[in-house]
Design a protein around this motif. Structure first.
Motif, PDB file in Angstrom:
ATOM      1  N   LYS A  58       1.023  -1.267   0.066  1.00  6.13           N
ATOM      2  CA  LYS A  58       0.013   0.039   0.057  1.00  6.13           C
ATOM      3  C   LYS A  58       1.013   1.221  -0.153  1.00  6.13           C
ATOM      4  O   LYS A  58       1.708   1.246   1.046  1.00  6.13           O
ATOM      5  CB  LYS A  58      -0.617  -0.080   1.364  1.00  6.13           C
ATOM      6  N   TRP A  59       0.616   2.186  -1.122  1.00  6.77           N
ATOM      7  CA  TRP A  59       1.465   3.197  -1.151  1.00  6.77           C
ATOM      8  C   TRP A  59       0.758   4.599  -0.665  1.00  6.77           C
ATOM      9  O   TRP A  59      -0.555   4.606  -1.048  1.00  6.77           O
ATOM     10  CB  TRP A  59       2.129   3.414  -2.541  1.00  6.77           C
ATOM     11  N   GLY A  60       1.234   5.730  -0.362  1.00  8.52           N
ATOM     12  CA  GLY A  60       0.818   6.872  -0.241  1.00  8.52           C
ATOM     13  C   GLY A  60       0.639   7.591  -1.499  1.00  8.52           C
ATOM     14  O   GLY A  60       1.224   7.073  -2.603  1.00  8.52           O
ATOM     15  N   GLY A  61      -0.199   8.695  -1.377  1.00 12.47           N
ATOM     16  CA  GLY A  61      -0.458   9.533  -2.536  1.00 12.47           C
ATOM     17  C   GLY A  61      -1.378   8.796  -3.732  1.00 12.47           C
ATOM     18  O   GLY A  61      -2.091   7.929  -3.384  1.00 12.47           O
ATOM     19  N   TYR A  62      -1.106   9.093  -4.952  1.00 12.49           N
ATOM     20  CA  TYR A  62      -1.899   8.725  -5.633  1.00 12.49           C
ATOM     21  C   TYR A  62      -1.494   7.859  -6.999  1.00 12.49           C
ATOM     22  O   TYR A  62      -0.333   8.710  -7.708  1.00 12.49           O
ATOM     23  CB  TYR A  62      -3.093   9.875  -6.331  1.00 12.49           C
ATOM     24  N   LYS A  63      -1.734   7.098  -7.717  1.00 18.69           N
ATOM     25  CA  LYS A  63      -0.952   6.442  -9.008  1.00 18.69           C
ATOM     26  C   LYS A  63      -1.447   7.487  -9.989  1.00 18.69           C
ATOM     27  O   LYS A  63      -2.524   8.187 -10.103  1.00 18.69           O
ATOM     28  CB  LYS A  63      -1.869   5.291  -9.195  1.00 18.69           C
ATOM     29  N   CYS A  64      -0.294   7.523 -10.871  1.00 12.45           N
ATOM     30  CA  CYS A  64      -0.640   8.460 -12.090  1.00 12.45           C
ATOM     31  C   CYS A  64      -1.514   8.327 -13.178  1.00 12.45           C
ATOM     32  O   CYS A  64      -1.650   6.801 -13.212  1.00 12.45           O
ATOM     33  CB  CYS A  64       0.896   9.301 -12.699  1.00 12.45           C
ATOM     34  N   ASP A  83       1.707  13.406  -5.260  1.00 10.57           N
ATOM     35  CA  ASP A  83       1.267  13.483  -3.844  1.00 10.57           C
ATOM     36  C   ASP A  83       1.762  12.523  -2.889  1.00 10.57           C
ATOM     37  O   ASP A  83       1.206  12.049  -1.905  1.00 10.57           O
ATOM     38  CB  ASP A  83      -0.288  13.639  -3.574  1.00 10.57           C
ATOM     39  N   ALA A  84       3.047  11.981  -3.261  1.00  7.73           N
ATOM     40  CA  ALA A  84       3.863  10.861  -2.280  1.00  7.73           C
ATOM     41  C   ALA A  84       5.256  11.252  -1.763  1.00  7.73           C
ATOM     42  O   ALA A  84       5.748  12.064  -2.900  1.00  7.73           O
ATOM     43  CB  ALA A  84       3.403   9.373  -2.986  1.00  7.73           C
ATOM     44  N   SER A  85       5.777  10.557  -1.070  1.00 11.65           N
ATOM     45  CA  SER A  85       7.224  10.623  -0.777  1.00 11.65           C
ATOM     46  C   SER A  85       7.665   9.341  -0.135  1.00 11.65           C
ATOM     47  O   SER A  85       6.959   8.614   0.507  1.00 11.65           O
ATOM     48  CB  SER A  85       7.206  11.951   0.323  1.00 11.65           C
ATOM     49  N   CYS A  86       9.149   9.290  -0.214  1.00 17.51           N
ATOM     50  CA  CYS A  86       9.623   8.178   0.356  1.00 17.51           C
ATOM     51  C   CYS A  86      10.878   8.760   0.821  1.00 17.51           C
ATOM     52  O   CYS A  86      11.639   8.994   0.263  1.00 17.51           O
ATOM     53  CB  CYS A  86       9.793   7.150  -0.721  1.00 17.51           C
ATOM     54  N   TYR A  95       8.839  11.062 -12.152  1.00 17.31           N
ATOM     55  CA  TYR A  95       9.918  10.487 -11.202  1.00 17.31           C
ATOM     56  C   TYR A  95       9.457   9.545 -10.463  1.00 17.31           C
ATOM     57  O   TYR A  95       8.421   9.519  -9.527  1.00 17.31           O
ATOM     58  CB  TYR A  95      10.652  11.766 -10.501  1.00 17.31           C
ATOM     59  N   ILE A  96      10.453   8.615  -9.965  1.00 15.87           N
ATOM     60  CA  ILE A  96      10.138   7.511  -8.834  1.00 15.87           C
ATOM     61  C   ILE A  96      11.198   7.851  -7.882  1.00 15.87           C
ATOM     62  O   ILE A  96      12.455   7.927  -8.253  1.00 15.87           O
ATOM     63  CB  ILE A  96      10.189   6.134  -9.434  1.00 15.87           C
ATOM     64  N   PRO A  97      10.919   7.940  -6.542  1.00 11.46           N
ATOM     65  CA  PRO A  97      12.051   8.176  -5.582  1.00 11.46           C
ATOM     66  C   PRO A  97      13.178   7.377  -5.338  1.00 11.46           C
ATOM     67  O   PRO A  97      12.948   6.081  -6.022  1.00 11.46           O
ATOM     68  CB  PRO A  97      11.388   8.213  -4.276  1.00 11.46           C
ATOM     69  N   THR A  98      14.440   7.659  -5.373  1.00 14.96           N
ATOM     70  CA  THR A  98      15.525   6.757  -5.368  1.00 14.96           C
ATOM     71  C   THR A  98      15.313   5.678  -4.513  1.00 14.96           C
ATOM     72  O   THR A  98      15.729   4.413  -4.827  1.00 14.96           O
ATOM     73  CB  THR A  98      16.743   7.557  -4.833  1.00 14.96           C
ATOM     74  N   ALA A  99      14.793   5.672  -3.287  1.00 16.56           N
ATOM     75  CA  ALA A  99      14.586   4.583  -2.481  1.00 16.56           C
ATOM     76  C   ALA A  99      13.832   3.464  -2.938  1.00 16.56           C
ATOM     77  O   ALA A  99      14.080   2.304  -2.888  1.00 16.56           O
ATOM     78  CB  ALA A  99      14.146   5.237  -0.908  1.00 16.56           C
ATOM     79  N   ILE A 100      12.846   3.858  -3.782  1.00 16.33           N
ATOM     80  CA  ILE A 100      11.698   2.853  -4.364  1.00 16.33           C
ATOM     81  C   ILE A 100      12.598   2.315  -5.368  1.00 16.33           C
ATOM     82  O   ILE A 100      12.447   0.951  -5.612  1.00 16.33           O
ATOM     83  CB  ILE A 100      10.598   3.653  -4.937  1.00 16.33           C
TER      84      ILE A 100
END
Length: 105
Positions: A58-64, A83-86, A95-100
């Motif tokens: 389950k991820w925060g924010g919204y799927k594009c 509207d998500a962060s990691c 963009y996908i955050p580096t940690a993902i």
């Protein structure tokens, strides 16, 4: 088995990262020798398997929406998201955050 596709936000994507990007993540690490011992097909299968399991979270924010490569279809994967962060790093539909990305590798 689906074909390997690392298109960011693509309608048929099967991986968050490309093989070249994964190779860069492993470069210079203790795991590089083991990673380099796999064929490209084995590496792609591993990346797709990791993505499959990450897709169950389950991820925060919204799927594009829509897919970057087809305005009439949704993107296949949960990332990228808006509207998500990691780990304090924000995300957007480009963009996908580096940690993902690193977690998939």
């Amino acid at each position: 088995m689906a074909a390997f596709d690392s298109t960011l936000g693509g309608e048929s994507s099967t991986s968050y990262i490309s093989l070249a990007f994964a190779n860069g993540i492993f470069a210079g690490t203790q795991s590089q020798a083991a990673w380099d011992g796999f064929t490209d097909a084995e590496k792609e299968a591993g990346l797709m398997a990791a993505t499959f399991w990450m897709e169950t979270l389950k991820w925060g924010g919204y799927k594009c929406f829509p897919a970057k490569d087809n305005a009439n279809q949704p993107q296949a994967l949960e990332w990228p998201r808006f509207d998500a962060s990691c780990k304090g790093e924000g995300s957007n539909c480009a963009y996908i955050p580096t940690a993902i990305q690193e977690a998939e590798a």
